[in-house]
Design a protein around this motif. Structure first.
Motif, short mmCIF file in Angstrom:
data_model
loop_
_atom_site.label_atom_id
_atom_site.label_comp_id
_atom_site.label_asym_id
_atom_site.label_seq_id
_atom_site.Cartn_x
_atom_site.Cartn_y
_atom_site.Cartn_z
N THR A 20 0.82 -1.22 0.00
CA THR A 20 0.00 0.00 0.00
C THR A 20 0.85 1.26 0.00
O THR A 20 0.40 2.32 -0.42
CB THR A 20 -0.99 0.00 1.19
OG1 THR A 20 -0.24 -0.12 2.41
CG2 THR A 20 -1.96 -1.17 1.07
N PHE A 21 2.09 1.13 0.47
CA PHE A 21 3.10 2.17 0.21
C PHE A 21 4.46 1.52 0.32
O PHE A 21 4.74 0.80 1.26
CB PHE A 21 3.00 3.35 1.19
CG PHE A 21 3.92 4.48 0.78
CD1 PHE A 21 3.61 5.29 -0.29
CD2 PHE A 21 5.13 4.69 1.45
CE1 PHE A 21 4.47 6.30 -0.70
CE2 PHE A 21 6.00 5.70 1.04
CZ PHE A 21 5.67 6.51 -0.04
N ASP A 22 5.29 1.79 -0.70
CA ASP A 22 6.64 1.22 -0.72
C ASP A 22 7.69 2.32 -0.55
O ASP A 22 8.10 2.97 -1.50
CB ASP A 22 6.87 0.47 -2.04
CG ASP A 22 8.26 -0.17 -2.10
OD1 ASP A 22 8.92 -0.24 -1.04
OD2 ASP A 22 8.66 -0.61 -3.20
N SER A 23 8.07 2.53 0.71
CA SER A 23 9.13 3.53 0.97
C SER A 23 10.50 2.93 0.69
O SER A 23 11.50 3.63 0.65
CB SER A 23 9.08 3.95 2.45
OG SER A 23 9.50 2.86 3.27
N GLY A 24 10.55 1.62 0.51
CA GLY A 24 11.80 0.90 0.39
C GLY A 24 12.19 0.22 1.70
O GLY A 24 13.00 -0.68 1.73
N GLY A 25 11.62 0.71 2.80
CA GLY A 25 12.01 0.17 4.12
C GLY A 25 13.36 0.73 4.53
O GLY A 25 13.70 1.87 4.19
N ILE A 26 14.15 -0.05 5.26
CA ILE A 26 15.47 0.41 5.70
C ILE A 26 16.36 0.72 4.48
O ILE A 26 17.13 1.69 4.49
CB ILE A 26 16.13 -0.64 6.62
CG1 ILE A 26 15.32 -0.82 7.91
CG2 ILE A 26 17.59 -0.26 6.94
CD1 ILE A 26 15.27 0.39 8.83
N SER A 27 16.22 -0.03 3.41
CA SER A 27 16.90 0.31 2.13
C SER A 27 16.06 1.38 1.45
O SER A 27 15.52 1.18 0.35
CB SER A 27 17.01 -0.93 1.24
OG SER A 27 17.48 -2.07 1.96
N ILE A 28 15.96 2.51 2.13
CA ILE A 28 14.95 3.51 1.74
C ILE A 28 15.17 4.10 0.35
O ILE A 28 16.32 4.25 -0.09
CB ILE A 28 14.88 4.62 2.83
CG1 ILE A 28 13.58 5.42 2.73
CG2 ILE A 28 16.11 5.53 2.76
CD1 ILE A 28 13.27 6.23 4.00
N LYS A 29 14.09 4.42 -0.32
CA LYS A 29 14.14 5.01 -1.65
C LYS A 29 14.49 6.49 -1.55
O LYS A 29 14.21 7.11 -0.52
CB LYS A 29 12.76 4.91 -2.31
CG LYS A 29 12.36 3.51 -2.75
CD LYS A 29 10.99 3.54 -3.41
CE LYS A 29 10.54 2.14 -3.82
NZ LYS A 29 11.37 1.54 -4.87
N PRO A 30 15.05 7.08 -2.60
CA PRO A 30 15.25 8.53 -2.62
C PRO A 30 13.89 9.25 -2.57
O PRO A 30 12.88 8.68 -2.99
CB PRO A 30 15.94 8.80 -3.96
CG PRO A 30 16.16 7.49 -4.62
CD PRO A 30 15.46 6.43 -3.84
N ALA A 31 13.86 10.46 -2.03
CA ALA A 31 12.59 11.20 -1.90
C ALA A 31 11.95 11.46 -3.25
O ALA A 31 10.73 11.41 -3.40
CB ALA A 31 12.84 12.52 -1.18
N LYS A 32 12.76 11.70 -4.26
CA LYS A 32 12.24 12.06 -5.58
C LYS A 32 11.45 10.89 -6.18
O LYS A 32 12.00 9.82 -6.41
CB LYS A 32 13.40 12.43 -6.51
CG LYS A 32 12.94 13.06 -7.81
CD LYS A 32 14.15 13.50 -8.65
CE LYS A 32 13.74 14.00 -10.02
NZ LYS A 32 13.23 12.97 -10.90
N GLY A 33 10.19 11.12 -6.40
CA GLY A 33 9.36 10.10 -7.04
C GLY A 33 8.77 9.09 -6.08
O GLY A 33 8.02 8.21 -6.48
#
Ligand code: BES
Ligand code: MN
Ligand code: ZN
Length: 499
Positions: free
Chosen positions: A269-282
């Motif tokens: 429902t939301f994929d922030s990436g978790g601890i391997s976090i995604k960049p804020a852009k996009g």
């Protein structure tokens, strides 16, 4: 959704806000096409076309005053391009032209569509395109806001004008189109819903509510049930969120089914990436990481509404991938249902973890075929762009998906699962790691899923790009959630039903 009717009325006399007719490119310019249009109207439009910059090309939509000869308010000219060798227009061209015309309407409430349809299938394509183009997502706008942003949401009635209107075959085809369009709309709505409102438990509640009264059975496994069932992938991905994961089983079980199909959908429902976090852009686009689960839910419901003689079970793998003190760490080892262990080297490769659990559960029930649908990899977009989805898996099922997509008007392209790439997922400690070679990342993800499938005929649909339109609207496709895969899956179920 807008109300759709078929009518054999002459376009000259229809009293609607907007009348849609076609334009086509010919060897000597532009021609106006639409059944039963008055000759003088056609001649006048064709004479004016060059000055208006109307070429008849596909995707071209122009609105002009309807003039004194017609009862309609405005005339919408939608481009069909050139006729093909057989003298007709492909169904998908008609679908897109109808959709683009309706989508561009901002002030109209009633619309009539008079495009050339040679048979019932073409009538249905026009109806489906018009309905798909009439979509708007207004949940988060107040009434004044919705008005000021001008969407096609104002269209309340669509009349498809055709000489075939009275036939039972046309009526049935259009009814089917409306059912499918409603399923696509509902899928888009889920994808567009903000992730603060759409979390795993909320999604499960929506599935229950949507199935009410349809005979489709919805079973929800919460965290306790997931732990008891050994669903280590869904639990691991969901453990970083304060809003726990769910596995939702959605079953349509007609009597004497011709086939038994399982569908598994990725529902992050939301994929922030978790601890391997995604960049804020996009990152905001990652609210759409549940598009596979949404498509699966509404495909099962559509199969039931259409009364298809095929048993279909959907598995919605729902979790929110968040970083927190309770989140899984890179190097954690988890156990998927069935016992295989996975070393999680990148928490952003979470889709394959929840899908592995879903696939194992689906296959335990011995379906004839299992199809999984997921916004699985960014690599899908690198390989095929944002409008063409990928399909991998058992060759015969892969071909079945490509053929179904072709008839439904969606683009799915067959991709391989090269055996040698699997070695890149070797783990130093577990049965497999959740990442491998960067090159061919979409195929590596497919190979990871294959490890959990065994010998069941299977196809994996990666819809990462096509499920969410971050660019401009085109044809019947709006900005945001597109509802991709629903039409292909329904078509495939119908093909299985006919066997
Ligand atoms: N949900 C993403 C894939 C995705 C990216 C979908 C962009 C739609 C648009 C998925 O969970 C992901 O993050 N995949 C990683 C895998 C990688 C870490 C091996 C990716 O594609 O970068
Ligand atoms: Mn991810
Ligand atoms: Zn994801």
């Amino acid at each position: 959704m807008a109300e759709l009717t078929l009518s054999s009325k002459n376009p000259t006399g229809v009293k609607v806000d907007a009348l849609v007719v076609g334009t086509q490119t010919t060897s000597d310019g532009v021609a106006v096409v639409g059944d039963d249009l008055p000759r003088d109207v056609v001649a006048e439009l064709e004479a004016l076309a060059p000055a208006l910059g109307i070429t008849g090309a596909r995707d071209e939509v122009r609105t002009v005053p309807a003039g004194a000869h017609l009862k309609a308010g405005v005339l919408v000219l939608t481009g069909l391009g050139a006729r093909d060798g057989s003298g007709s227009f492909p169904a998908e061209t008609l679908r897109r032209a109808a959709g683009a015309a309706v989508r561009e309407l901002t002030g109209a409430s009633s619309v009539a569509v008079a495009l050339p349809a040679a048979d019932e299938a073409e009538v249905a394509a026009i109806a489906e395109g018009a309905l798909l183009g009439a979509y708007s997502f207004t949940r988060y706008r107040d009434a004044a806001g919705a008005a000021s942003t001008k969407t096609a949401g104002g269209v309340s009635t669509i009349e498809v004008l055709t000489s075939l209107a009275r036939g039972a075959k046309a009526k049935a085809a259009v009814e089917r189109a409306a059912t499918i369009a409603a399923a696509v709309h509902a899928t888009r709505d889920l994808v567009n819903t903000a992730p603060n409102d759409l979390f795993p438990a909320a999604f499960a509640d929506i599935a229950k509510a949507a199935a009410k009264g349809t005979g489709v059975k919805v079973t929800v496994l919460d965290e306790k049930a997931l732990a008891a069932g050994g669903y280590g992938g869904i639990l691991a991905v969901g453990q970083g969120s304060s809003r726990g994961p769910r596995l939702v089983k959605v079953s349509y079980s007609p009597s004497r089914p011709h086939a038994k199909v399982a569908l598994v959908g990725k529902g992050i429902t939301f994929d922030s990436g978790g601890i391997s976090i995604k960049p804020a852009k996009g990152m905001e686009a990652m609210k759409s990481d549940m598009a596979g689960a949404a498509a699966v839910l509404h495909t099962v419901l559509a199969a039931s509404r259409l009364g298809l003689p095929v048993a279909v079970t959907g598995w919605l793998c729902l979790a929110e991938n968040m970083p927190s003190g309770t989140a899984q760490r890179p190097s954690d080892v988890i156990t998927i249902r069935g016992g295989k262990t996975v070393e999680v080297l990148n928490t952003d490769a979470e889709g394959r973890l929840v899908m592995a659990d879903g696939l194992v559960a689906a296959i335990e029930e011995n379906p004839d075929v299992v199809l999984d649908v997921a916004t699985l990899t960014g690599a899908q977009m690198v390989a095929l762009g944002t409008r063409v989805s990928a399909v991998m898996g058992t060759e015969s099922v892969r071909s079945e998906v490509v053929a179904a997509a072709e008839s439904a008007g969606e683009q799915f392209w067959p991709m391989p699962l090269p055996e040698e790439l699997a070695a890149s997922m070797k783990s130093k400690v577990a049965d497999i790691a959740n990442i491998g070679d960067r090159f061919g990342g979409m195929l590596v993800a497919g190979l990871f899923l294959q490890e959990f499938v065994g010998s069941t005929p299977w196809a994996h649909l990666d819809i990462a790009g096509p499920s969410f339109n971050e660019g401009s609207a085109f044809g019947y496709t709006p900005v945001g959630g597109t509802g991709v895969a629903v039409r292909t899956l329904v078509e495939l179920l119908e093909a299985r039903a006919a066997k």
